[in-house]
Design an enzyme around this catalytic site. Structure first.
Site, PDB file in Angstrom:
ATOM      1  N   LYS A  59      25.464   0.900  21.399  1.00 48.57           N
ATOM      2  CA  LYS A  59      24.910   0.983  22.750  1.00 48.57           C
ATOM      3  C   LYS A  59      24.969  -0.374  23.481  1.00 48.57           C
ATOM      4  O   LYS A  59      25.118  -1.423  22.850  1.00 48.57           O
ATOM      5  CB  LYS A  59      23.461   1.486  22.656  1.00 48.57           C
ATOM      6  N   TYR A  85      23.306  13.416  26.315  1.00 44.18           N
ATOM      7  CA  TYR A  85      21.895  13.599  25.991  1.00 44.18           C
ATOM      8  C   TYR A  85      21.297  14.836  26.661  1.00 44.18           C
ATOM      9  O   TYR A  85      20.078  14.891  26.892  1.00 44.18           O
ATOM     10  CB  TYR A  85      21.104  12.341  26.366  1.00 44.18           C
ATOM     11  N   PHE A 101      11.305  10.327  28.875  1.00 44.44           N
ATOM     12  CA  PHE A 101      12.084   9.087  28.805  1.00 44.44           C
ATOM     13  C   PHE A 101      13.552   9.281  29.183  1.00 44.44           C
ATOM     14  O   PHE A 101      14.356   8.352  29.084  1.00 44.44           O
ATOM     15  CB  PHE A 101      11.986   8.473  27.399  1.00 44.44           C
ATOM     16  N   ARG A 110      23.477   8.176   9.544  1.00 40.79           N
ATOM     17  CA  ARG A 110      22.082   8.319  10.007  1.00 40.79           C
ATOM     18  C   ARG A 110      21.147   7.461   9.147  1.00 40.79           C
ATOM     19  O   ARG A 110      20.247   6.809   9.660  1.00 40.79           O
ATOM     20  CB  ARG A 110      21.621   9.786   9.917  1.00 40.79           C
ATOM     21  N   THR A 137      14.503   6.398  14.762  1.00 41.84           N
ATOM     22  CA  THR A 137      14.750   6.258  16.204  1.00 41.84           C
ATOM     23  C   THR A 137      14.021   5.056  16.820  1.00 41.84           C
ATOM     24  O   THR A 137      14.590   4.297  17.582  1.00 41.84           O
ATOM     25  CB  THR A 137      14.276   7.553  16.914  1.00 41.84           C
ATOM     26  N   ARG A 168      18.900  -0.264  12.960  1.00 40.06           N
ATOM     27  CA  ARG A 168      17.897  -0.306  14.023  1.00 40.06           C
ATOM     28  C   ARG A 168      16.741  -1.228  13.656  1.00 40.06           C
ATOM     29  O   ARG A 168      16.180  -1.914  14.501  1.00 40.06           O
ATOM     30  CB  ARG A 168      17.404   1.115  14.314  1.00 40.06           C
ATOM     31  N   ASN A 217      17.704   0.557  20.610  1.00 43.56           N
ATOM     32  CA  ASN A 217      17.881   0.885  19.186  1.00 43.56           C
ATOM     33  C   ASN A 217      19.331   0.834  18.717  1.00 43.56           C
ATOM     34  O   ASN A 217      19.686   1.430  17.704  1.00 43.56           O
ATOM     35  CB  ASN A 217      17.188   2.210  18.840  1.00 43.56           C
ATOM     36  N   HIS A 260      23.785   5.025  18.525  1.00 43.19           N
ATOM     37  CA  HIS A 260      23.618   6.474  18.424  1.00 43.19           C
ATOM     38  C   HIS A 260      24.430   6.914  17.216  1.00 43.19           C
ATOM     39  O   HIS A 260      25.526   6.407  16.976  1.00 43.19           O
ATOM     40  CB  HIS A 260      24.167   7.178  19.667  1.00 43.19           C
ATOM     41  N   GLU A 309      30.141  16.180  20.029  1.00 36.81           N
ATOM     42  CA  GLU A 309      30.105  14.847  20.641  1.00 36.81           C
ATOM     43  C   GLU A 309      31.476  14.165  20.592  1.00 36.81           C
ATOM     44  O   GLU A 309      31.870  13.490  21.540  1.00 36.81           O
ATOM     45  CB  GLU A 309      29.059  13.982  19.927  1.00 36.81           C
TER      46      GLU A 309
HETATM   47  N1  UDP Z   1      14.307   7.761  22.812  1.00 36.42           N
HETATM   48  C1  UDP Z   1      13.369   7.065  23.559  1.00 36.42           C
HETATM   49  N2  UDP Z   1      12.032   7.351  23.385  1.00 36.42           N
HETATM   50  C2  UDP Z   1      11.607   8.292  22.512  1.00 36.42           C
HETATM   51  C3  UDP Z   1      12.562   9.007  21.749  1.00 36.42           C
HETATM   52  C4  UDP Z   1      13.894   8.711  21.936  1.00 36.42           C
HETATM   53  O1  UDP Z   1      13.728   6.202  24.349  1.00 36.42           O
HETATM   54  O2  UDP Z   1      10.383   8.502  22.377  1.00 36.42           O
HETATM   55  C5  UDP Z   1      15.738   7.476  23.017  1.00 36.42           C
HETATM   56  C6  UDP Z   1      16.324   6.595  21.928  1.00 36.42           C
HETATM   57  O3  UDP Z   1      17.282   5.731  22.543  1.00 36.42           O
HETATM   58  C7  UDP Z   1      17.046   7.586  21.045  1.00 36.42           C
HETATM   59  C8  UDP Z   1      17.531   8.601  22.050  1.00 36.42           C
HETATM   60  O4  UDP Z   1      16.475   8.688  23.003  1.00 36.42           O
HETATM   61  O5  UDP Z   1      18.082   6.993  20.309  1.00 36.42           O
HETATM   62  C9  UDP Z   1      17.842   9.974  21.494  1.00 36.42           C
HETATM   63  O6  UDP Z   1      16.691  10.490  20.869  1.00 36.42           O
HETATM   64  P1  UDP Z   1      16.782  11.291  19.501  1.00 36.42           P
HETATM   65  O7  UDP Z   1      15.488  11.976  19.306  1.00 36.42           O
HETATM   66  O8  UDP Z   1      18.038  12.110  19.493  1.00 36.42           O
HETATM   67  O9  UDP Z   1      16.877  10.108  18.410  1.00 36.42           O
HETATM   68  P2  UDP Z   1      18.103   9.606  17.514  1.00 36.42           P
HETATM   69  O10 UDP Z   1      18.910  10.818  17.129  1.00 36.42           O
HETATM   70  O11 UDP Z   1      18.889   8.631  18.365  1.00 36.42           O
HETATM   71  O12 UDP Z   1      17.462   8.920  16.350  1.00 36.42           O
HETATM   72 MG    MG Z   2      19.811  12.235  18.397  1.00 41.34          MG
END
Ligand code: UDP
Ligand code: MG
Length: 145
Positions: A11, A51, A59, A92, A98, A109, A124, A127, A138
């Site tokens: 990112k 997204y 958010f 992952r 996250t 992260r 973070n 992705h 994706e």
């Molecule tokens: N995110 C955020 N606040 C939150 C949860 C998620 O800003 O409370 C953002 C964060 O950048 C995250 C993205 O939204 O990577 C996608 O969320 P997801 O739940 O898919 O998490 P990930 O798969 O990236 O761990």
């Molecule tokens: Mg995700």
């Protein structure tokens, strides 16, 4: 076992802080094959499609600004496809949770992420696709033939 593919997006926060090399080095250690890579100037439309499932989250708007680089000097995203056994889970796990402050401190992260107290943005770093099915979707979105 069947080969599996997954999408990683480094990112704009990571690119702006010159952390991309560190992230890629960490991912090399997983012994997956890098099969595609490109620098992307992410437009709002692509970020919103990526997204899409989070559109109703409070958010969402900030998340789109993060991915388009608006919060980090219009920086780009590095998109990478990795292939190999259990690629989705391996990446992952290496990415970590996250929320960067909840992520294991040895994860990508956990090591490189932070929450910006002014914007509340989860910086973070990466992705990573969360399932084989989403990975295929994706990859099609980011690497159009
Ligand atoms: N995110 C955020 N606040 C939150 C949860 C998620 O800003 O409370 C953002 C964060 O950048 C995250 C993205 O939204 O990577 C996608 O969320 P997801 O739940 O898919 O998490 P990930 O798969 O990236 O761990
Ligand atoms: Mg995700």
């Amino acid at each position: 076992m069947e080969k599996e593919r997954t999408l990683v997006l480094i990112k704009p926060d990571a690119v702006a802080k010159c952390l991309a090399g560190h992230v890629i080095t960490d991912l090399y250690n997983l012994k997956l094959k890098m099969i595609a890579m490109k620098l992307v100037n992410v437009k709002k439309e692509l970020a919103e499609k990526h997204y899409e499932s989070l559109r109703d989250k409070p958010f969402f708007e900030k998340l789109i600004k993060h991915l388009t680089g608006e919060l980090h000097g219009k920086e780009n995203v590095i998109a990478i496809v990795y292939e190999g056994e259990n690629a989705v889970k391996k990446i992952r796990d290496a990415a970590g949770k996250t929320h960067p402050e909840e992520a294991d401190f040895t994860s990508i992260r956990g090591k490189y992420g932070r929450v910006d107290s002014r914007t509340d943005c989860f910086e973070n770093v990466i992705h990573a696709s969360d399932s084989r099915e989403n990975a295929e979707k994706e990859i099609k979105l980011w690497f159009k033939k």
